[in-house]
Write a protein that holds these residues in place. Structure first.
Motif, PDB file in Angstrom:
ATOM      1  N   CYS A   9     -52.586  33.454 -42.391  1.00 14.89           N
ATOM      2  CA  CYS A   9     -52.659  32.004 -42.632  1.00 14.89           C
ATOM      3  C   CYS A   9     -52.974  31.327 -41.298  1.00 14.89           C
ATOM      4  O   CYS A   9     -52.200  31.447 -40.353  1.00 14.89           O
ATOM      5  N   CYS A  12     -50.316  28.599 -40.179  1.00 16.32           N
ATOM      6  CA  CYS A  12     -49.039  29.171 -39.728  1.00 16.32           C
ATOM      7  C   CYS A  12     -49.252  30.153 -38.577  1.00 16.32           C
ATOM      8  O   CYS A  12     -48.300  30.543 -37.917  1.00 16.32           O
ATOM      9  N   CYS A  38     -50.233  29.855 -49.422  1.00 17.31           N
ATOM     10  CA  CYS A  38     -49.331  30.297 -48.362  1.00 17.31           C
ATOM     11  C   CYS A  38     -47.895  29.924 -48.731  1.00 17.31           C
ATOM     12  O   CYS A  38     -47.617  28.763 -49.026  1.00 17.31           O
ATOM     13  N   CYS A  41     -46.607  27.230 -45.706  1.00 14.56           N
ATOM     14  CA  CYS A  41     -47.139  25.862 -45.565  1.00 14.56           C
ATOM     15  C   CYS A  41     -47.751  25.336 -46.865  1.00 14.56           C
ATOM     16  O   CYS A  41     -48.163  24.184 -46.930  1.00 14.56           O
TER      17      CYS A  41
END
Ligand SMILES: [Zn+2]
Length: 201
Positions: A9, A12, A38, A41
């Motif tokens: 991700c 992140c 994700c 997030c």
């Protein structure tokens, strides 16, 4: 079927095990394009993955290679020397795994290779970049960019205690890719273009 796939991700800056929201399976192979969310997030991620069968004959999704947002690695032109391409790719991998200081070190190494090849007499990276500008191998903007990065101690900073941030490492990587594409790819394309023009005359 277990509906998860592991993907990097970018927001992140870590590897996450994300639920598969939707999938389009290729009928002729074991591959699939998956829409993931994700778990940390909640941002959407699009990945390319493979299906595999476990010992219990369950079908699973393998790790996904990210297709969107922007893939984890940029394809670099083959006109860029292989050793430098490897350093840049490794730097990209480091950033996607949040190892920012290593990414900056790898970019520095790639830039030193460039400086050694194109400005062999120079002792430091700073001298090399000045030499490249004097020889018109890089333009004024790239030179200013290099200097700005050097002043922020992001480029050519050896063994400092200062922490390299994600933004700084991304700035250094963007610059490194830009200078390599300028020096190798752009000039090569231009020379090919001129060669074609000359032949036509
Ligand atoms: Zn995330």
């Amino acid at each position: 079927m277990q509906n998860n796939s592991v993907i990097d991700c970018p927001s992140c800056a870590t590897r996450v095990n994300a639920p598969v929201i939707g999938a389009v399976h290729d009928p002729d192979s074991e591959s699939a394009v998956v829409l993931l969310r994700c778990p940390s997030c909640n941002n959407p991620l699009l990945g390319l993955t493979q299906l595999y069968q476990t010992e219990n004959n369950d079908w699973r999704y393998d790790h996904s290679e990210r297709l969107w947002p922007a893939p984890s690695t940029v394809e670099l032109n083959v006109s860029i020397p292989e050793s430098a391409r490897r350093d840049i790719k490794d730097a990209q991998k480091c950033i996607s795994h949040s190892i920012y200081s290593a990414a900056v070190v790898l970019c520095g190494r790639a830039l030193e290779r460039l400086s050694k090849e194109k400005a062999p007499g120079s002792r430091t990276l700073a001298d090399g970049l000045t030499e490249l500008k004097n020889q018109n191998i890089i333009d004024e903007r790239l030179f200013q960019w290099a200097n700005a990065l050097r002043k922020e101690r992001n480029l050519g900073a050896h063994a400092t205690d200062e922490e390299v941030t994600k933004e700084n490492s991304q700035d250094v990587l963007s610059f490194t890719i830009a200078i390599f594409e300028y020096v190798y790819t752009l000039s090569e394309k231009y020379e090919e273009f001129i060669a074609r023009k000359t032949v036509k005359k």
